[in-house]
Write a protein that holds these residues in place. Sequence first.
Motif, PDB file in Angstrom:
ATOM      1  N   SER A 202      62.706  57.616  78.899  1.00 30.28           N
ATOM      2  CA  SER A 202      62.080  56.933  78.081  1.00 30.28           C
ATOM      3  C   SER A 202      62.500  55.313  78.072  1.00 30.28           C
ATOM      4  O   SER A 202      62.023  54.343  77.801  1.00 30.28           O
ATOM      5  CB  SER A 202      61.971  57.181  76.701  1.00 30.28           C
ATOM      6  N   LYS A 241      57.403  61.387  84.635  1.00 34.21           N
ATOM      7  CA  LYS A 241      56.882  60.599  83.440  1.00 34.21           C
ATOM      8  C   LYS A 241      55.611  61.471  83.117  1.00 34.21           C
ATOM      9  O   LYS A 241      55.231  61.600  82.007  1.00 34.21           O
ATOM     10  CB  LYS A 241      56.760  59.297  83.612  1.00 34.21           C
ATOM     11  N   ARG A 244      56.453  64.714  81.623  1.00 31.78           N
ATOM     12  CA  ARG A 244      56.641  64.452  80.321  1.00 31.78           C
ATOM     13  C   ARG A 244      55.526  64.519  79.365  1.00 31.78           C
ATOM     14  O   ARG A 244      55.395  64.812  78.290  1.00 31.78           O
ATOM     15  CB  ARG A 244      57.634  63.305  79.907  1.00 31.78           C
ATOM     16  N   ALA A 245      54.597  63.406  79.711  1.00 29.61           N
ATOM     17  CA  ALA A 245      53.415  63.137  79.116  1.00 29.61           C
ATOM     18  C   ALA A 245      52.388  64.437  78.862  1.00 29.61           C
ATOM     19  O   ALA A 245      51.825  64.735  77.900  1.00 29.61           O
ATOM     20  CB  ALA A 245      52.768  62.034  79.938  1.00 29.61           C
ATOM     21  N   LYS A 262      57.788  57.673  74.979  1.00 30.19           N
ATOM     22  CA  LYS A 262      58.676  58.710  75.194  1.00 30.19           C
ATOM     23  C   LYS A 262      58.573  59.190  76.782  1.00 30.19           C
ATOM     24  O   LYS A 262      59.523  59.852  77.122  1.00 30.19           O
ATOM     25  CB  LYS A 262      58.355  59.917  74.177  1.00 30.19           C
ATOM     26  N   SER A 263      57.655  58.885  77.118  1.00 28.30           N
ATOM     27  CA  SER A 263      57.360  59.215  78.591  1.00 28.30           C
ATOM     28  C   SER A 263      57.872  58.041  79.671  1.00 28.30           C
ATOM     29  O   SER A 263      57.668  58.114  80.874  1.00 28.30           O
ATOM     30  CB  SER A 263      55.961  59.477  79.031  1.00 28.30           C
TER      31      SER A 263
END
Length: 297
Positions: A202, A241, A244-245, A262-263
């Motif tokens: 992040s 990223k 994570r998303a 957060k990503s």
Amino acid sequence: MFDHPDKIQACLNEIVPRLQDLSASFTIHYWGIDPAHFDNPVHQHSFFEICYVREGEGMYMDGDDLFPLRKETLFLSRPGIRHQIRSEKGMFLLYIAFEVDEENTDPAIVRHFRQLAAADRIVIYDAYANPTALIWTALLKHLQGPIPLTEHYVKSAALSLLFSFCSAFQAEAPSSGLGTSGYRPAAYALNRAIRFVKDNLSHSMTLAEVAAYLHLSSRHLSRLFRQELGMSYIGFVQQEKIRRAVDLLKHTDLSLIEIAEKSGFSSIHYFTRSFSRKMGMPPGKYREAMHEKKASE
């Protein structure tokens, strides 16, 4: 050998059609327990198939090569390779067919399974003490035991089995001058870098910042990513990223702005553009599609 092999096979195929943890995801096409496996036609798969001969004798054809099969033999059918199993009297055969979900698997693990697909060592004789054989046998014996096993135990043991294949069929590595420990400074440094990036995703850490944390030069760290993972540092970060998303879209009710933060995306617009380019649809549509899929299952 094993009591009620049909029931054990059905149990495995029901409980373990997929395997997933924080670092890897696999699709299991089928588990098999065949007390009397004879001949099959010459064919090929787009996935891995690992077999274990518990009893009997036969032959295995891999491309243009022939290998004798006997009791306590492990053998590997690689994706895209034409092969055939033959036995005049039948063999007691265990087998599993699977493939790696590379989009949801750590790049280092993907690399290991790609190496498995190109392995030169495809037959292991006298495998009774091999970790793969021990895990496989323990899993099946527990499934026929009187004490009911939890689904979590079965999946954990099955995941250990899949990971064991990479080391079981790996060719002997050339000596590195570091004894027999197998310690590789490059792999160790890269694994630390990967873990650091994921833990700080992040915050959008630059290559220079990660290199400084590891006390490496930026050039050396960049070379490690290209040599070991086949991608640039920026490409790896972007991949993580998106991964994570995807996970947050599937498993949380966070807003798109929160997921972007957060990503590690600097703005919702950059997040939407990057996600759409990689996944073929914007994040909101992807979340809707995942929810509809889950509701229909």
